[in-house]
Scaffold this motif. Structure first.
Motif, PDB file in Angstrom:
ATOM      1  N   ASP A  56       0.795  -1.225   0.000  1.00 33.18           N
ATOM      2  CA  ASP A  56       0.000   0.000   0.000  1.00 33.18           C
ATOM      3  C   ASP A  56       0.828   1.276   0.000  1.00 33.18           C
ATOM      4  O   ASP A  56       0.280   2.380   0.026  1.00 33.18           O
ATOM      5  N   GLN A  57       2.157   1.164  -0.006  1.00 29.21           N
ATOM      6  CA  GLN A  57       2.959   2.376   0.026  1.00 29.21           C
ATOM      7  C   GLN A  57       4.408   2.100  -0.379  1.00 29.21           C
ATOM      8  O   GLN A  57       4.864   0.959  -0.415  1.00 29.21           O
ATOM      9  N   ILE A  58       5.095   3.191  -0.702  1.00 23.50           N
ATOM     10  CA  ILE A  58       6.537   3.152  -0.941  1.00 23.50           C
ATOM     11  C   ILE A  58       7.172   4.092   0.075  1.00 23.50           C
ATOM     12  O   ILE A  58       6.777   5.261   0.183  1.00 23.50           O
TER      13      ILE A  58
END
Length: 204
Positions: A56-58
């Motif tokens: 869901d993210q970097i």
């Protein structure tokens, strides 16, 4: 993948900094030590970056040196050690101190980091003792010096370590600090210079 950012410090929080790179603000997560070492807002800074991909993210995680980033990469391979614990360790111990702790299998030193209990510290020591020296040139040099023993060191380095021990520092701390001083000043530095630089390293 982002490996390095060079820009202007825009703002910072308890565990992050925003680095303005040509008008683009990159939010980078950092250890407490890295945040302390960064210059004030408006000043130029360079961070070596580990890019972490999640579903869901970097996330970007920043370090002041490549050696510190290398230690982070090794730490997160240890069972039970995630990003939060790795940053806690590197926020508590400098690269020199951590290399010394691994070289000496000093579990108590690693357990000083918040959230790191004796079992996790022991696991870090056990799993990294054979891998760390081959991973980074800086780590190799720092880890090797404390193990050599005073009699195997060049005379200025040996005298500098002895002087720091006489001032009340532990042998491992003194050896790691002198190792860092030699890296900064070169192999031909005299005892007084190594003591001065060693004290500066210990005060970080």
């Amino acid at each position: 993948m982002i490996g390095k950012l060079k820009g202007i410090v825009d703002s910072s929080g308890s565990d992050w900094v925003i680095l303005d790179v040509h008008g683009v603000g990159y939010q980078v997560q950092c250890s407490a030590r890295t945040l302390r070492d960064l210059p004030q807002a408006g000043a130029a800074a360079t961070l070596f970056v580990e890019t972490v991909f999640r579903e869901d993210q970097i996330r970007l995680i920043g370090f002041m040196s490549e050696a510190e980033r290398d230690w982070y990469r090794l730490l997160v391979t240890v069972q039970g050690v995630g990003s939060k614990v790795a940053l806690a360790v590197l926020g508590t111990l400098s690269a020199a101190e951590f290399a010394s702790a691994i070289a000496h299998q000093d579990k108590a030193m690693i357990a000083r980091a918040p959230g790191v209990g004796p079992k996790v510290a022991a696991r870090i020591c056990a799993e990294l003792k054979d891998r760390a020296p081959a991973f980074s040139e800086a780590g190799l040099g720092l880890a090797r010096l404390p193990q050599a023993g005073a009699e195997a060191l060049p005379l200025p380095a040996s005298d500098a370590v002895s002087a720091l021990v006489n001032l009340g520092y532990q042998q491992a701390q003194a050896s790691a600090a002198v190792a860092a001083a030699i890296q900064a000043a070169g192999d031909h530095a005299d005892t007084a210079q190594l003591i001065r630089l060693g004290l500066k390293e210990l005060a970080r």
